[in-house]
Design a protein around this motif. Structure first.
Motif, PDB file in Angstrom:
ATOM      1  N   SER A  89      59.327  24.968  26.357  1.00  0.00           N
ATOM      2  CA  SER A  89      58.852  25.459  25.067  1.00  0.00           C
ATOM      3  C   SER A  89      58.118  24.347  24.338  1.00  0.00           C
ATOM      4  O   SER A  89      58.338  23.164  24.603  1.00  0.00           O
ATOM      5  CB  SER A  89      60.036  25.932  24.225  1.00  0.00           C
ATOM      6  OG  SER A  89      60.802  24.816  23.835  1.00  0.00           O
ATOM      7  N   ASP A  90      57.244  24.755  23.424  1.00  0.00           N
ATOM      8  CA  ASP A  90      56.471  23.793  22.661  1.00  0.00           C
ATOM      9  C   ASP A  90      57.366  22.821  21.909  1.00  0.00           C
ATOM     10  O   ASP A  90      57.104  21.620  21.842  1.00  0.00           O
ATOM     11  CB  ASP A  90      55.545  24.523  21.675  1.00  0.00           C
ATOM     12  CG  ASP A  90      54.399  25.208  22.405  1.00  0.00           C
ATOM     13  OD1 ASP A  90      53.694  26.005  21.768  1.00  0.00           O
ATOM     14  OD2 ASP A  90      54.243  24.961  23.623  1.00  0.00           O
ATOM     15  N   LYS A 125      57.321  18.817  22.212  1.00  0.00           N
ATOM     16  CA  LYS A 125      57.147  17.912  21.062  1.00  0.00           C
ATOM     17  C   LYS A 125      58.219  16.850  21.024  1.00  0.00           C
ATOM     18  O   LYS A 125      57.969  15.660  20.791  1.00  0.00           O
ATOM     19  CB  LYS A 125      57.189  18.720  19.753  1.00  0.00           C
ATOM     20  CG  LYS A 125      55.837  19.349  19.449  1.00  0.00           C
ATOM     21  CD  LYS A 125      55.865  20.056  18.100  1.00  0.00           C
ATOM     22  CE  LYS A 125      54.508  20.702  17.828  1.00  0.00           C
ATOM     23  NZ  LYS A 125      54.634  22.131  17.512  1.00  0.00           N
ATOM     24  N   LYS A 172      49.205  22.214  28.072  1.00  0.00           N
ATOM     25  CA  LYS A 172      50.520  22.425  27.462  1.00  0.00           C
ATOM     26  C   LYS A 172      50.877  21.231  26.566  1.00  0.00           C
ATOM     27  O   LYS A 172      51.454  21.386  25.500  1.00  0.00           O
ATOM     28  CB  LYS A 172      51.574  22.581  28.584  1.00  0.00           C
ATOM     29  CG  LYS A 172      52.986  22.797  28.098  1.00  0.00           C
ATOM     30  CD  LYS A 172      53.216  24.267  27.763  1.00  0.00           C
ATOM     31  CE  LYS A 172      54.565  24.455  27.095  1.00  0.00           C
ATOM     32  NZ  LYS A 172      54.721  25.851  26.657  1.00  0.00           N
ATOM     33  N   ASN A 226      50.440  19.772  21.608  1.00  0.00           N
ATOM     34  CA  ASN A 226      51.723  19.430  20.999  1.00  0.00           C
ATOM     35  C   ASN A 226      51.774  17.988  20.480  1.00  0.00           C
ATOM     36  O   ASN A 226      52.809  17.536  19.977  1.00  0.00           O
ATOM     37  CB  ASN A 226      52.849  19.662  21.994  1.00  0.00           C
ATOM     38  CG  ASN A 226      53.188  21.155  22.102  1.00  0.00           C
ATOM     39  OD1 ASN A 226      53.340  21.820  21.086  1.00  0.00           O
ATOM     40  ND2 ASN A 226      53.233  21.652  23.324  1.00  0.00           N
TER      41      ASN A 226
END
Lengths: 524, 430
Positions: free
Chosen positions: A450-451, A455, A480, A484
């Motif tokens: 997931s983002d 991060k 991807k 981020n």
């Protein structure tokens, strides 16, 4: 050429036996088999067989010039099959000549048209199928029990696809108009109507042997004269009558058979008339006008209304209580119940309850099994009480069956749910275990993350390292990661662009290993 | 004590309650040591003669040249006048007889004075003639037989009773099982009324089957209250009629009316009550068993009320079918407008069927465990029937105590009272 259209009604009901109060609930045998057989065989011998043979001879003699039509009730057909199959054979012979039309009616010879459209349609379809099965001819003309007709009944018949129907040429409906023309239904103009010429029909059916009648004795000559007299405004003279007229209502001794043998020859020789079936007239004749019949008419008695079957308290009570069962009977699966349901609907049962003739003492006695309408009522209601109990039991047991089925379904689904829950739990557990095993995360796995996780990871990695690690990584992975990056990190990352052009593969691997380690630290 | 008793019928050849009552009474009297010579117009030879010595009036010959009979005839000849009056059993039976006789071409008239006379023993068109001939037999037997007292049942036998009393000089007791007012309402046949009154006036004692009847006798016939005694009817005990194990084919409760369907029995009130109940509870079936001149009218009313699916007519029931009907019943109703006694409710109670009876019935005077209503009180009747159908405690109590109560209505007890009446009659003539 003008036409004569003969239609003969053939009907025998299932008469009830003496059914006592004590029989209710215990005895489901309602019908007087002995008497029904006796009457059927007697009428066959006195009327149906001799008259069929006369008609067959006439057809052989005159070829296609002589034609007649019949309507035979379902209960009569069944009783022919049981008690007098030779009558059925002789009707088949008539059918094979091609000069005979078979009409359709309600299977049970019932008054159902006054009560229920659904049940009416069902009975008509049943009857039509029976005629087709027995005679190989699909009926296209409809006639209702006792020629009962109203605008609404005509509407139902038209909606079933019939284009022609027979009824009574009742004077109060026609007023100045002639019964000898084609008419149409007031609601569905596509339905044509042929009307009975009651005067000329009843001359044969009722008055033939009456010695106090001015026309007696009736000869073919006299009758042809009357036909010619009424011919001025005629296209067709419709002679509709009970088939039992010949030999039963009018005994052989009255000369009725001889009269019928000679009539066609006399007509061909001395008049402008020929013979036609209803279906032929339906094709040939143009309608004169629509007739309006808001209140039902029939061919019975002087009044030509329904009072022979309905209207007094006995009749209305019996009729009402019978049809109150309709919905429940529909749900019954017992074939015996379905059979009795039809047999109990026959109009005859209500006719026996008529009190109209009581006052003048001239009770209609033709095979009436009862001495008074009260006896008829009591007997019928006793039978109906037993029948009602059976219908209710059968409906209830079906209801029980349905409930049991529903319960079973709900039991099964409950169990299935339990099983499903257990399976789901097990599956979830398995998945978790699998996940745990694969905690050994790879650099490539980043694209699946997931983002938020990405991060989190990026915070731990220096821009130089990242730059290096992404060298040669797939587009998917790069896309991807890049979005981020924080603003500052992005700037730094972009500035580093050129410095990392030339790097060893081993360095990239090193950096990626380092990142993988961090991945494990963070998410493992 | 020996009694010369005149009756019009004797079991098993009966058309109504009279024969049954006579039979029970004579058995009771036998237990009290009273011997009975029982005279009927026509004996069939299969009567139960345990308690009585039966005399067949048809078998008695007359020599009419005998002066004595001629003399007696003077006294009874007024009977000759009417040869076809409305008979005891009502118009429909009368009509049937007349029609049957017409068909067979049988003549109505025969000669009372012939040497031999064949009684029909029924209630046909020759009734008055038969009554006159029976009176002749009465006077003849009174000279031949030995006895202490004469007892005559209902008006048909009163002329015979009077004749016997006159020729023997013995005391006369007449027994009123029903009055002309009970049979016909206010359309009284004056001839029958006159015979009844004459019988009671000639009698030393009059026995009535209920206080209701006693009041009518005193008020309408003007009979001296001092000689009118009520002895309630009883019911034959230890009847060994086997009530078949009848399987009830219906799950609904059954309410029954059983009797002649005539004005006096109040059938229309029963129908109205049925209608009221069916509006509340459809799971009840009502039965009207019997035949009569109001049957067709009742059928029409039931059809008109649209309750014919729950209200059934059986026609006339006999023998086994009556028992079967009771066995299928949960409540029995007798809504009579006027009923001198009324035996049928007792028969119902004996086989555990609770009863609702009108206050205008003699039997209401002796029963405790019966619901009593005025015949016209349709609401009360409906309430009572509904209660017995739905409140088990009530119907159970009525069944239990009702049976015991009926078992105590013994003819032996009634016979004791009758014997007392005999004694007082014998005292009176001394």
């Amino acid at each position: 050429m003008k036409s004569i259209c003969f239609y003969f009604q053939v009907h025998q009901p299932y008469r009830l036996r003496t059914y006592r109060f004590f029989d209710i609930g215990g005895n489901h045998d309602y019908f007087d088999d002995y008497n029904n057989r006796f009457i059927m065989q007697r009428v066959a011998k006195k009327s149906y067989l001799p008259m069929n043979s006369i008609l067959l001879d006439l057809i052989r003699e005159y070829g296609t010039a002589f034609k007649v039509s019949f309507s035979i009730s379902g209960s009569a057909l069944e009783q022919f099959e049981s008690y007098a199959p030779e009558v059925l054979d002789s009707f088949r012979q008539l059918a094979e000549t091609g000069n005979v039309e078979f009409l359709t009616e309600t299977y049970a010879h019932s008054l159902v048209a006054l009560q229920s459209e659904n049940e009416f349609k069902k009975q008509v379809q049943m009857h039509s199928a029976k005629i087709e099965q027995l005679f190989g001819l699909k009926p296209t003309t409809f006639r209702n029990t006792e020629l009962i007709y109203s605008d609404e009944i005509g509407r139902m018949v038209a909606d079933m696809g019939y284009q022609l129907m027979l009824t009574e040429g009742a004077r109060h409906v026609l007023s100045w108009r002639s019964p000898n023309l084609m008419y149409t239904n007031a609601i569905r103009p596509k339905l044509k109507l042929l009307l009975k010429n009651f005067r000329l029909s009843d001359d044969i059916a009722f008055r033939f042997s009456r010695q106090d009648w001015e026309g007696w004795p009736l000869t073919p000559e006299k009758y042809v004269n009357w036909l010619t007299e009424s011919a001025a405004d005629s296209e067709t003279v419709n002679l509709f009558m009970d088939y039992e007229t010949f030999g039963e209502h009018q005994w052989a001794e009255t000369g009725i058979f001889k009269f019928m043998q000679q009539l066609p020859g006399r007509i061909f020789a001395n008049s402008e008339f020929g013979f036609a079936t209803p279906a032929e007239l339906g094709q040939q004749l143009q309608p004169f006008s629509a007739i309006h019949v808001p209140h039902a008419i029939s061919w019975a008695d002087e009044e030509r209304d329904l009072t022979a079957w309905l209207g007094n308290d006995l009749q209305d009570e019996a009729f009402g209580k019978l049809y109150a069962l309709e919905e429940k009977v529909k749900r019954c699966t017992d074939p015996q119940i379905q059979k009795h349901w039809l047999q109990l609907q026959a109009s005859d049962h209500f006719y026996y309850m008529c009190t109209k003739w009581f006052s003048d003492g001239a009770v209609h006695k033709y095979f009436n099994p009862y001495s008074t309408p009260y006896d008829a009522f009591i007997n019928y209601m006793n039978v109906l009480a037993d029948f009602t109990m059976r219908v209710e039991e059968n409906a209830a047991s079906l209801n029980d069956d349905f409930k049991a089925f529903k319960q079973a379904v709900s039991d099964v689904s409950e169990k299935a749910e339990k099983v499903a829950r257990i399976t789901a739990k097990a599956t979830r557990k398995k998945v978790k275990e699998t996940v745990a095993k694969t905690k050994d995360l790879r650099f490539e796995d980043i694209k699946e993350m997931s983002d938020a996780s990405v991060k989190k990871l990026l915070k731990e990695i220096e821009a130089e390292e990242l730059k290096l690690a992404l060298k040669g990584a797939g587009k998917e992975l790069t896309e991807k990661v890049i979005p981020n990056l924080g603003k500052r990190a992005k700037k730094k990352f972009d500035e580093l662009e050129d410095e990392v052009r030339k790097v060893k593969k081993s360095d990239i691997k090193k950096v990626r290993d380092n990142i993988e380690k961090k991945l494990k630290d963070l998410f493992g | 004590m020996k009694v010369l008793m005149f009756g019009w019928e004797f079991p098993p050849h009966i058309t109504g309650g009279l024969g049954t009552a006579c039979f029970g009474m004579t058995r009771g009297l036998a237990k009290q040591g009273v011997d009975v010579i029982f005279v009927v117009p026509k004996a069939y030879g299969d009567e139960d003669e345990q308690a009585v010595s039966l005399r067949n009036a048809s078998g008695i010959r007359f020599d009419l040249t005998d002066k004595e009979y001629k003399e007696y005839w003077e006294r009874v000849k007024y009977l000759e006048v009417a040869s076809n009056i409305i008979p005891y059993v009502g118009p429909e039976e009368f009509q049937k007889t007349v029609e049957a006789k017409k068909k067979t071409g049988e003549s109505f008239s025969s000669n009372v004075f012939s040497d031999q006379y064949a009684f029909s023993g029924g209630y046909g068109p020759n009734l008055m003639e038969e009554i006159a001939r029976f009176a002749l037999v009465g006077s003849a037997l009174a000279l031949k037989e030995e006895f202490d007292l004469i007892h005559a049942h209902d008006w048909h036998t009163y002329p015979a009773g009077i004749a016997a009393a006159k020729s023997s000089g013995k005391p006369l007791v007449v027994h009123m099982h029903a009055t002309e007012f009970d049979r016909t309402g206010e359309n009284v046949n004056t001839l029958v009324f006159a015979i009844e009154r004459e019988g009671m006036e000639a009698a030393d004692r009059v026995i009535t089957v209920s206080n209701l009847t006693r009041r009518i006798v005193i008020e309408r016939y003007g009979i001296d209250p001092g000689k009118v005694v009520t002895v309630h009817n009883a019911i034959e005990q230890n009847v060994t009629r086997e009530i078949a194990d009848i399987k009830r084919a219906m799950k609904d409760k059954v309410v029954t009316f059983l009797g002649r369907i005539t004005y006096q029995k109040g059938p229309e009130y029963y129908i109205e009550a049925a209608h009221k109940i069916l509006q509340k509870d459809r799971n009840v079936r009502f039965v009207m068993a019997g035949s009569g001149d109001m049957l067709n009218q009742m059928i029409e009313r039931v059809a008109q009320l649209r309750i014919a699916d729950r209200f059934h007519f059986t026609g006339f029931l006999k023998g086994d079918d009556v028992d079967k009907m009771f066995a299928l019943s949960d409540v029995f109703v007798m809504p009579s407008i006027s009923e001198p006694f009324g035996l049928v409710p007792l028969e119902a109670m004996r086989i555990n069927v609770p009863v609702v009876i009108s206050k205008q019935s003699g039997v209401a005077e002796v029963l405790e465990h019966a619901l009593k209503i005025d015949f016209w009180d349709v609401d009360g009747m409906a309430d009572s029937i509904y209660g017995l159908l739905h409140y088990n405690a009530l119907s159970q109590m009525f069944k239990k105590h009702g049976k015991i109560e009926v078992e105590n209505l013994k003819w032996e007890n009634a016979a004791v009272k009758i014997k007392e009446v005999y004694k007082s009659a014998l005292e009176a003539v001394k």
